[in-house]
Scaffold this motif. Sequence first.
Motif, PDB file in Angstrom:
ATOM      1  N   UNK A 161     -13.087  -3.970  -2.269  1.00 21.21           N
ATOM      2  CA  UNK A 161     -13.684  -4.313  -1.199  1.00 21.21           C
ATOM      3  C   UNK A 161     -14.450  -5.707  -1.280  1.00 21.21           C
ATOM      4  N   UNK A 162     -15.261  -6.107  -0.319  1.00 21.05           N
ATOM      5  CA  UNK A 162     -15.737  -7.458  -0.034  1.00 21.05           C
ATOM      6  C   UNK A 162     -16.824  -7.680  -0.960  1.00 21.05           C
ATOM      7  N   UNK A 163     -17.325  -6.451  -1.698  1.00 21.57           N
ATOM      8  CA  UNK A 163     -18.535  -6.764  -2.616  1.00 21.57           C
ATOM      9  C   UNK A 163     -18.066  -6.486  -3.994  1.00 21.57           C
ATOM     10  N   UNK A 164     -16.809  -6.365  -4.358  1.00 17.42           N
ATOM     11  CA  UNK A 164     -16.036  -6.629  -5.834  1.00 17.42           C
ATOM     12  C   UNK A 164     -15.768  -5.139  -6.103  1.00 17.42           C
ATOM     13  N   UNK A 165     -16.360  -4.124  -5.464  1.00 21.46           N
ATOM     14  CA  UNK A 165     -16.011  -2.785  -6.000  1.00 21.46           C
ATOM     15  C   UNK A 165     -14.468  -2.274  -5.804  1.00 21.46           C
ATOM     16  N   UNK A 166     -14.045  -1.622  -7.040  1.00 21.75           N
ATOM     17  CA  UNK A 166     -12.843  -1.123  -6.917  1.00 21.75           C
ATOM     18  C   UNK A 166     -12.640   0.413  -6.169  1.00 21.75           C
ATOM     19  N   UNK A 167     -11.721   0.689  -5.553  1.00 21.23           N
ATOM     20  CA  UNK A 167     -11.739   1.931  -5.050  1.00 21.23           C
ATOM     21  C   UNK A 167     -10.119   2.507  -5.108  1.00 21.23           C
ATOM     22  N   UNK A 168     -10.009   3.865  -5.317  1.00 18.76           N
ATOM     23  CA  UNK A 168      -8.541   4.316  -5.280  1.00 18.76           C
ATOM     24  C   UNK A 168      -8.348   5.354  -4.338  1.00 18.76           C
ATOM     25  N   UNK A 169      -7.044   4.865  -3.635  1.00 21.42           N
ATOM     26  CA  UNK A 169      -6.800   5.592  -2.476  1.00 21.42           C
ATOM     27  C   UNK A 169      -5.589   6.705  -2.614  1.00 21.42           C
ATOM     28  N   UNK A 170      -5.756   7.782  -1.888  1.00 22.11           N
ATOM     29  CA  UNK A 170      -4.844   9.012  -2.148  1.00 22.11           C
ATOM     30  C   UNK A 170      -4.508   9.604  -0.671  1.00 22.11           C
ATOM     31  N   UNK A 171      -3.576   9.886  -0.435  1.00 19.44           N
ATOM     32  CA  UNK A 171      -2.947  10.343   0.983  1.00 19.44           C
ATOM     33  C   UNK A 171      -2.853  11.874   0.835  1.00 19.44           C
ATOM     34  N   UNK A 172      -3.332  12.725   1.634  1.00 18.37           N
ATOM     35  CA  UNK A 172      -2.987  14.204   1.798  1.00 18.37           C
ATOM     36  C   UNK A 172      -2.507  14.446   2.933  1.00 18.37           C
ATOM     37  N   UNK A 173      -1.185  15.072   3.281  1.00 18.86           N
ATOM     38  CA  UNK A 173      -0.420  15.484   4.538  1.00 18.86           C
ATOM     39  C   UNK A 173       0.327  16.227   4.464  1.00 18.86           C
ATOM     40  N   UNK A 174       0.850  16.942   5.313  1.00 18.52           N
ATOM     41  CA  UNK A 174       1.716  18.049   5.415  1.00 18.52           C
ATOM     42  C   UNK A 174       2.935  17.476   6.035  1.00 18.52           C
ATOM     43  N   UNK A 175       4.263  18.015   5.595  1.00 28.16           N
ATOM     44  CA  UNK A 175       5.392  17.653   5.968  1.00 28.16           C
ATOM     45  C   UNK A 175       6.003  18.830   6.206  1.00 28.16           C
ATOM     46  N   UNK A 176       6.906  18.964   7.209  1.00 27.89           N
ATOM     47  CA  UNK A 176       7.557  20.130   7.613  1.00 27.89           C
ATOM     48  C   UNK A 176       8.917  20.317   7.738  1.00 27.89           C
ATOM     49  N   UNK A 177       9.413  21.412   7.376  1.00 28.75           N
ATOM     50  CA  UNK A 177      11.039  21.835   7.299  1.00 28.75           C
ATOM     51  C   UNK A 177      11.092  23.100   8.506  1.00 28.75           C
ATOM     52  N   UNK A 178      11.916  22.794   9.414  1.00 31.73           N
ATOM     53  CA  UNK A 178      12.455  23.696  10.399  1.00 31.73           C
ATOM     54  C   UNK A 178      13.789  24.391  10.239  1.00 31.73           C
TER      55      UNK A 178
END
Length: 685
Positions: A161-178
């Motif tokens: 970020x702009x203050x020099x702090x490090x962050x880890x980003x993770x995604x959670x979402x669903x995917x569908x099979x019909x």
Amino acid sequence: MSPIREETSKFFSEGGHLSSMTHSTTTVQTTPESQPSTPNWMGEAAAFAQSLTQTGILTAITQRVRFARARMGTYDLIDFVVVLVGYALSGEPTLQAFYERLVPFADEFMAFFGRQRLPSRSALSRFLAALDQASVENMRTLFQQDVQARTSFPDPGGIIDRCGQSWLVADVDGTRKVARQRALPQAESLPAARRRFDQVCAKGYQGRKRGEVVRTRTVVLQAHTHQFLGTFGGSGNGDYRGELLRAIQVLLDYGKQVGVPAQQIVIRLDGLYGNAAPLCDVLTSGLAVVARHKDYHLLDVAEMQAVLAAAPAATCTHPESQMTRTLFDCPAVPLSPTGPLVRVIVATHPATSDPPSVGEQRAETVYELFVSTLPCPAFSAKDVLDVYLHRGSFETVLADEDGEQDADRWVSHTAWGQECFQILVQWLWNLRMELGLHLTPATVRTTEFAPAHAVLPVALSEPAVPSGSAAPVIYGPAQWAKRSFTGGFPGSVFTLQPDGTLRCPADHPLYAQERRPEHDGSLRVLYAGRIGFCRACPLREQCQEHPSTKKPRRVSAVFWPLPPDPLSAPAVPSLPHVPVVSPSAPLLWRDWPRRSVRRHWTQLLRRETATFSWEACPQSSQPAHPLKPDETLLTREQRAHYRLSWSQRLARNARSADAPRLSVLLHGLPVRFFETFGPPAQAVA
């Protein structure tokens, strides 16, 4: 004589028959003798088998994932896992197509993994139908521990970020099979219809896909290394809140393994999770969050109305869609009447369709809500929006998965059989990326996610005169509240930081939630922490009034205005003064290449030649039994039908020591390629 004529003469001398078609420059010959071509994925299967063996994953599966059922036959669980591994990496559309290509090379394929016979399709179907939850959960636990134990990515990446702090980003979402089902007549004279997908699918949201029933798979992705951290499937729409809780636990365990605190892990969620209940689950865990919110009644909250009545925080235009959004930043909005305070970004744009596809339309304006706990000024309102919209890269990873491995291919009509296959597919995805990094070493990439702000550090000031006057009021240092009669730490022990936040004695941040001008001319700033930090804090009894309170710790500071002429002003208590700094550093995104290393590995293995040869092993020195050719030697345990131990069950389909030895030559790989594998997975074996 040419090589072709020599082969033709030899063939005829051995009794073969050929038909030929002669052209002026080309001779085409045919023969009824069948000689199937080697599948282009056999070389990759051999490489995967070598890696899984050297890293101890196959041994770990046989020791920690044990499943027994009546009439199991010759095969053990590892035999079916091997078949699913081959099916996953082959890319064949169906199991039938996979078996048709594999059967001519079944001995070689099973020998890669140290097994003897290939299970039939019917045996595989019966195994997947009988698979239970306990075995699949053991497989999932082993997969998650293996992901955490691997060191293929020495740097997990992150966003700075702009203050020099490090962050880890993770995604959670669903995917569908019909799944599509043919129409069946319904009448009282007919028995109830039985569907094969009843156990694995149900009615649910289908999106743009055509079908009758659906299965949802919730995926957890590390956004910087593009590794899958978990998968949780369910029929229909699934249990989205329960799967979110499991994903949160996966991220907490991953953060401990890579040394990232929970409060520095940002989980990105779409509108499915955009109401108070799932967001409170995330906030309770201590994770940071960026999510699209769908409770538009927040627009009617007094704090939100005051922000919308003021000037906007920023205006941004999407580079591709050219949609211009006006952003309003509200730093403290109650998520629910009794819920926590969160930061809400309101994005508005003129209505172009009725009704809008996303957001809520009021009059001629469309409102979109984004909830976040990312602090300001480390992340501006535009930064928060950019971080959320960047989750579109998650969709490209899922698209790559569909094209390369297709984890949603049907392998079983039972829930746990399908879940087992999807876990193995994610495992192979991560391993394929690791092999690609060993083949083409890469380094972490740093991208300027957002440019720097051209602002200078300024002192804390608030307008105390009508807006038409340009003369600001300069405030002195903060005056902190003393210890109350109920106990707790006084405000003076909370350290003011350069970014405008506070640090409590337990080293947790408190953020400015409210800035209220008082009647006596002073400015009161109210700071509040996060309830997730306070609940697990070891100093909670010393800090708050009661250890079971549902509210986080709050601290207020009073700033008094300084007189215009400092020489004639009365003395001000000499407290340390820390100015509020407006950070001007750029926002940096650090990640690893996603597609190039993986695709280079796959294309190389499928383009190069893989040769197989059998070498006879020396004869055993043990004396042979005087048996007739049609006789079978039985042990006393087999004769009495004793219950077999796990090692005896595993040995039934294992290759014997005197079996022919298979040699595989993979072209295009360095000679010492597999020597780089070894200790990473031994800890979980």
